[in-house]
Write an enzyme that holds these catalytic residues in place. Structure first.
Site, PDB file in Angstrom:
ATOM      1  N   HIS A 135       0.797  -1.239   0.000  1.00 14.21           N
ATOM      2  CA  HIS A 135       0.000   0.000   0.000  1.00 14.21           C
ATOM      3  C   HIS A 135       0.829   1.290   0.000  1.00 14.21           C
ATOM      4  O   HIS A 135       0.545   2.226   0.763  1.00 14.21           O
ATOM      5  CB  HIS A 135      -0.958   0.004   1.200  1.00 14.21           C
ATOM      6  N   HIS A 209      -9.807   2.099   0.333  1.00 20.87           N
ATOM      7  CA  HIS A 209      -9.729   0.981   1.264  1.00 20.87           C
ATOM      8  C   HIS A 209     -10.842   1.036   2.316  1.00 20.87           C
ATOM      9  O   HIS A 209     -10.599   0.769   3.500  1.00 20.87           O
ATOM     10  CB  HIS A 209      -8.352   0.996   1.929  1.00 20.87           C
ATOM     11  N   GLU A 346     -11.482  -3.650  -2.865  1.00 17.88           N
ATOM     12  CA  GLU A 346     -10.524  -2.662  -3.366  1.00 17.88           C
ATOM     13  C   GLU A 346     -10.337  -2.883  -4.864  1.00 17.88           C
ATOM     14  O   GLU A 346      -9.666  -3.836  -5.267  1.00 17.88           O
ATOM     15  CB  GLU A 346      -9.183  -2.829  -2.648  1.00 17.88           C
TER      16      GLU A 346
HETATM   17  C1  BGC Z   1      -4.640  -6.421   2.196  1.00 17.63           C
HETATM   18  C2  BGC Z   1      -4.515  -7.147   3.492  1.00 17.63           C
HETATM   19  C3  BGC Z   1      -3.980  -6.191   4.497  1.00 17.63           C
HETATM   20  C4  BGC Z   1      -4.911  -5.022   4.603  1.00 17.63           C
HETATM   21  C5  BGC Z   1      -4.326  -3.994   5.502  1.00 17.63           C
HETATM   22  C6  BGC Z   1      -5.605  -5.299   2.369  1.00 17.63           C
HETATM   23  O1  BGC Z   1      -5.717  -4.571   1.211  1.00 17.63           O
HETATM   24  O2  BGC Z   1      -5.033  -7.255   1.152  1.00 17.63           O
HETATM   25  O3  BGC Z   1      -3.647  -8.245   3.378  1.00 17.63           O
HETATM   26  O4  BGC Z   1      -3.805  -6.779   5.734  1.00 17.63           O
HETATM   27  O5  BGC Z   1      -5.105  -4.446   3.373  1.00 17.63           O
HETATM   28  O6  BGC Z   1      -5.224  -3.485   6.345  1.00 17.63           O
END
Ligand code: BGC
Length: 382
Positions: A135, A209, A346
């Site tokens: 991310h 998210h 997402e």
């Molecule tokens: C991921 C998860 C991750 C989360 C973080 C998601 O987009 O796929 O693996 O733990 O984001 O909060």
């Protein structure tokens, strides 16, 4: 007598004219308000915007991380309540967040070992998720203050957020100018338009998210929510959630969501991919043409009657069933977020695309435009 009838008719006509006008006035009654939301440790003022449409649906967005902090939508009895997880105040978002409601960038999802090669040069990014990059790194687009511009046109209510990510930020090449526009429509849709340009070749994959819980915004698990995803395959992962590069057909597996199926029905199945994800944490390869806005997912929550439909131009969606929520976070209204109390959809390009030649490219070159649109549309089924 005839004259009386005529007067009566005129009376009825004027009443219906007034009613029509009132309705029109209601539709005009969309509004956007702003208030202070706090200050970052670096001294930047942060605002909270409240967008209200003519049905009284309300979305709150802060320009810190472009976070959607609340979404109030009606249930089957018309009662408005919140359907996303998050915090009441800025300090909590700054302290610790599993990416509640935010804009994720420069690259949403994982990049293996935080490395990729572009035009012969290898770039190193932070490894903030075990040995992988997740991310956007340590200070991704979710942890910066965006410049906000209100959009109030007839029947359109929006918030345009812009951010310039400098060359080298979090290890990525090129200065990337990103604009994310949230629009609230009178059809109870939140439309998100992503736009980016760069001055050097780079990679980009933006998403939102939000953690949804259509029943009670995170007080209870999401396992009774029924999910449909228009995907014939997923990109299977290794134990660190990096795609193997293959496409795995969903038919006959716990990943077949082609028809509405309760999320909890197969979430603990004896399946290697489920075990790696500790539940669902996978990229679904969406049917239909990438670049075309199409319906790719639907969620129905039987107790409230709420329905969420997801439309996107993206080729994939990460369905994350909130497996890492562990009760350590207390959010809005004192809600304790336990495992699987929220889910994310997402919309995105596939994880680790910069290292996967067979995946759609996430490279953005100077002179090109990165463009994507996603819509979250709310309704009820009685
Ligand atoms: C991921 C998860 C991750 C989360 C973080 C998601 O987009 O796929 O693996 O733990 O984001 O909060």
């Amino acid at each position: 007598m005839k004259l009386q009838k005529f007067i009566f008719l005129i009376f009825i006509l004027s009443i219906s004219f007034m009613i029509t006008n009132c309705t029109r006035e209601v539709t005009i009654d969309m509004k956007i308000q702003k208030q202070a939301f706090g200050t970052t440790p670096g001294g930047q003022e942060v605002l909270l915007y409240t967008l209200t449409n003519s049905n009284n649906m309300q979305v709150q967005i802060t320009n810190y991380g472009g976070i959607i902090t609340s979404i109030l939508v009606p249930d089957k009895n018309g009662k408005l309540s919140d359907v996303v997880l998050g915090y009441d105040n800025l300090d909590s978002y700054i302290k610790v967040t599993p990416y509640f409601g935010c804009i994720v960038g420069r690259y949403g999802n994982r990049i293996a070992k935080g490395q990729f090669t572009l035009n012969g040069k290898t770039y190193s990014l932070a490894t903030n998720n075990g040995r992988n990059h997740l991310h956007g790194g340590i200070v991704g687009f979710d942890k910066v203050v965006w410049t906000a511009k209100e959009i109030t046109e007839k029947e359109v209510l929006g918030l345009e957020l812009s951010y310039l990510s400098k060359d080298g930020e979090e290890g990525y090449p090129g200065s990337l100018s990103a604009t994310v526009t949230y629009t609230l429509t009178n059809q109870n849709e939140i439309k998100i338009d992503y736009l980016a340009t760069t001055d050097q070749p780079t990679v980009v994959n933006l998403t939102n998210h939000s953690y949804f819980n259509l029943k009670d915004a995170g007080l209870t698990p999401i396992l009774d929510h029924q999910l449909m995803l228009d995907a014939d395959a997923i990109t299977p992962v290794d134990s660190t959630l990096i795609p193997t590069g293959e496409f795995m057909p969903v038919a006959g597996t716990p990943f077949d969501f082609k028809n509405l199926t309760p999320i909890g029905e197969r979430i603990n199945a004896d399946d290697q991919q489920i075990k790696y994800g500790l539940g669902y944490d996978h990229n679904f390869v969406l049917n239909g043409k990438m670049g075309e806005l199409r319906l790719i997912g639907k969620v129905y929550e039987p107790a409230s009657g709420r329905v969420l439909e997801v439309l996107t131009t993206e080729p994939g969606v990460q369905f994350y069933s909130g497996n890492f929520l562990d009760g350590s976070i207390t959010g809005k209204n004192g809600a304790v977020y336990h495992r699987r109390h929220g889910f994310c959809l997402e919309t995105q390009h596939y994880p680790d695309s910069p290292n996967q030649p067979n995946f759609p490219s996430t490279v953005l070159n100077p002179g090109e435009k990165y463009q994507a649109t996603t819509i979250y549309k709310f309704s009820v089924k009685k």
